[in-house]
Enzyme design. Sequence first.
Site, PDB file in Angstrom:
ATOM      1  N   ILE A 167       0.815  -1.215   0.000  1.00 44.54           N
ATOM      2  CA  ILE A 167       0.000   0.000   0.000  1.00 44.54           C
ATOM      3  C   ILE A 167       0.847   1.264   0.000  1.00 44.54           C
ATOM      4  O   ILE A 167       0.359   2.353  -0.309  1.00 44.54           O
ATOM      5  CB  ILE A 167      -0.977  -0.004   1.195  1.00 44.54           C
ATOM      6  CG1 ILE A 167      -2.122   0.986   0.946  1.00 44.54           C
ATOM      7  CG2 ILE A 167      -0.236   0.275   2.517  1.00 44.54           C
ATOM      8  CD1 ILE A 167      -3.298   0.803   1.843  1.00 44.54           C
ATOM      9  N   LEU A 208      -0.240  -6.292  -4.057  1.00 43.44           N
ATOM     10  CA  LEU A 208       0.596  -5.384  -4.854  1.00 43.44           C
ATOM     11  C   LEU A 208       2.037  -5.359  -4.355  1.00 43.44           C
ATOM     12  O   LEU A 208       2.902  -4.752  -4.988  1.00 43.44           O
ATOM     13  CB  LEU A 208       0.022  -3.961  -4.807  1.00 43.44           C
ATOM     14  CG  LEU A 208      -1.480  -3.794  -5.068  1.00 43.44           C
ATOM     15  CD1 LEU A 208      -1.847  -2.313  -5.079  1.00 43.44           C
ATOM     16  CD2 LEU A 208      -1.896  -4.473  -6.351  1.00 43.44           C
ATOM     17  N   SER A 244       2.903  -8.702 -14.297  1.00 43.55           N
ATOM     18  CA  SER A 244       3.658  -7.630 -14.957  1.00 43.55           C
ATOM     19  C   SER A 244       3.959  -7.945 -16.409  1.00 43.55           C
ATOM     20  O   SER A 244       4.182  -9.109 -16.782  1.00 43.55           O
ATOM     21  CB  SER A 244       4.975  -7.408 -14.203  1.00 43.55           C
ATOM     22  OG  SER A 244       5.860  -6.583 -14.927  1.00 43.55           O
ATOM     23  N   GLU A 254       6.670  -7.373 -17.678  1.00 42.88           N
ATOM     24  CA  GLU A 254       8.052  -7.854 -17.710  1.00 42.88           C
ATOM     25  C   GLU A 254       8.108  -9.375 -17.849  1.00 42.88           C
ATOM     26  O   GLU A 254       9.153  -9.931 -18.184  1.00 42.88           O
ATOM     27  CB  GLU A 254       8.796  -7.419 -16.446  1.00 42.88           C
ATOM     28  CG  GLU A 254       9.130  -5.938 -16.393  1.00 42.88           C
ATOM     29  CD  GLU A 254      10.268  -5.547 -17.336  1.00 42.88           C
ATOM     30  OE1 GLU A 254      11.124  -6.403 -17.617  1.00 42.88           O
ATOM     31  OE2 GLU A 254      10.283  -4.388 -17.794  1.00 42.88           O
ATOM     32  N   TYR A 308      13.432 -10.187 -11.713  1.00 42.60           N
ATOM     33  CA  TYR A 308      12.113  -9.653 -11.392  1.00 42.60           C
ATOM     34  C   TYR A 308      11.046 -10.310 -12.261  1.00 42.60           C
ATOM     35  O   TYR A 308      10.000 -10.764 -11.769  1.00 42.60           O
ATOM     36  CB  TYR A 308      12.100  -8.138 -11.606  1.00 42.60           C
ATOM     37  CG  TYR A 308      10.725  -7.513 -11.522  1.00 42.60           C
ATOM     38  CD1 TYR A 308      10.142  -7.227 -10.296  1.00 42.60           C
ATOM     39  CD2 TYR A 308      10.011  -7.205 -12.685  1.00 42.60           C
ATOM     40  CE1 TYR A 308       8.869  -6.659 -10.222  1.00 42.60           C
ATOM     41  CE2 TYR A 308       8.755  -6.638 -12.628  1.00 42.60           C
ATOM     42  CZ  TYR A 308       8.189  -6.363 -11.396  1.00 42.60           C
ATOM     43  OH  TYR A 308       6.937  -5.802 -11.337  1.00 42.60           O
ATOM     44  N   LYS A 324       7.917 -12.710 -11.141  1.00 44.34           N
ATOM     45  CA  LYS A 324       6.526 -12.403 -11.456  1.00 44.34           C
ATOM     46  C   LYS A 324       5.840 -13.573 -12.176  1.00 44.34           C
ATOM     47  O   LYS A 324       4.648 -13.823 -11.973  1.00 44.34           O
ATOM     48  CB  LYS A 324       6.443 -11.139 -12.313  1.00 44.34           C
ATOM     49  CG  LYS A 324       6.586  -9.851 -11.522  1.00 44.34           C
ATOM     50  CD  LYS A 324       5.394  -9.615 -10.596  1.00 44.34           C
ATOM     51  CE  LYS A 324       5.436  -8.262  -9.918  1.00 44.34           C
ATOM     52  NZ  LYS A 324       4.277  -8.033  -9.025  1.00 44.34           N
ATOM     53  N   PRO A 368      21.569  -6.140 -18.184  1.00 45.44           N
ATOM     54  CA  PRO A 368      22.296  -7.321 -18.669  1.00 45.44           C
ATOM     55  C   PRO A 368      21.540  -8.043 -19.789  1.00 45.44           C
ATOM     56  O   PRO A 368      22.139  -8.574 -20.714  1.00 45.44           O
ATOM     57  CB  PRO A 368      22.404  -8.203 -17.419  1.00 45.44           C
ATOM     58  CG  PRO A 368      22.354  -7.232 -16.275  1.00 45.44           C
ATOM     59  CD  PRO A 368      21.404  -6.155 -16.716  1.00 45.44           C
ATOM     60  N   GLU A 411      18.229  -7.011 -22.075  1.00 43.05           N
ATOM     61  CA  GLU A 411      17.262  -5.935 -22.310  1.00 43.05           C
ATOM     62  C   GLU A 411      15.926  -6.480 -22.799  1.00 43.05           C
ATOM     63  O   GLU A 411      15.856  -7.493 -23.496  1.00 43.05           O
ATOM     64  CB  GLU A 411      17.834  -4.944 -23.338  1.00 43.05           C
ATOM     65  CG  GLU A 411      16.930  -3.757 -23.634  1.00 43.05           C
ATOM     66  CD  GLU A 411      16.636  -2.910 -22.406  1.00 43.05           C
ATOM     67  OE1 GLU A 411      15.620  -3.185 -21.738  1.00 43.05           O
ATOM     68  OE2 GLU A 411      17.416  -1.972 -22.122  1.00 43.05           O
TER      69      GLU A 411
END
Length: 342
Positions: free
Chosen positions: A24, A93, A142, A144, A166, A170, A297, A299
């Site tokens: 939050i 979140l 995400s 990503e 990351y 996810k 590292p 992209e």
Amino acid sequence: MSLDTSLSPATLPGAGRTALVTGITGQDGLYLAELLLAKGYEVHGVVRGQNNPRRELVEELVPDVQLHTGDLTDMSSLLRALSASNPDEVYNLGAISFVAYSWENAALTSDVTGKGVLTMLEALRLHAGSDLDKVRFYQASSSEMFGKVQEVPQRETTLLWPRSPYGVSKVFGHYMTINYRESYGMHASSGILFNHESPRRGEEFVTRKVTKAVAKIHLGLQDELVLGNLDAQRDWGYAGDYVEAMWRMLQQDEADDYVIATGVSHSIRDLVTIAFDHVGISGWEQFVRQDPRFLRPAEVDTLVGDASKAKRVLGWEPQVDFDSLVRMMVDADLEALKAGWK
């Protein structure tokens, strides 16, 4: 969909309902808390650590939120927060969300952003027991996760190919959410949100890094802006729009996964151009320097989402376009810097 503020408290969409929000203290958490409170919810938030520096920001912006100390790596703390709030809806979140940092500390990112989803799901399963179908769960997935994109634009069925710790974390949380939905009948939905920004975005993120630097350069407080890959393409939207989509997912009879995006991509070069143009600087190249240290590292070159499912099922569409978003952020940074002089 705008909220009809003429409604009495008893007829608000969330009247009598309770929501628990992890993360939050972040931009999404703050916007979501504001949205839920406006809809009549009782809102609870999980804050990591007793001395979290952003706790005061939450108390200032959304003072009606009831805060609980908790950590996505500590199931006992999540069970306490669930017991204290007894929510109808849980919005997960919380995450270590800065992609560049995930290479520096892949293990911690995996524990919080990945395994933390499992810990939250399992805590919710244990808390709800036989009433599991009465609690609805939202997972912040995400764009990503798409990483080395296999099709353009990306949609819910696109193969996931993450390119950072990351993104990998996810993906774990995303599939674990699907697994709990299929295994236990949990009303668990994932929002595959593409990049979304606001004046509340942390200064470590490239959008806010650019807008604050441009504001400082305009005011004579900074000489240059140092960036990495200017040609990376992202689908950027406004965080205030995207939290509306989160809420709409949990109002559906059936849980599902949705891409939330604008469907338009822009480069970091576009971002820089619009920001400098907004303060009247056209020859921005003299102020911008590229540094290989800021290159990833691995992209992610191009992200652009197809949110047609969200439009069809949720009735959701973005309201703020990219140019307006960038100008909004530059103006907010200028206002904050000028206020600091007073």
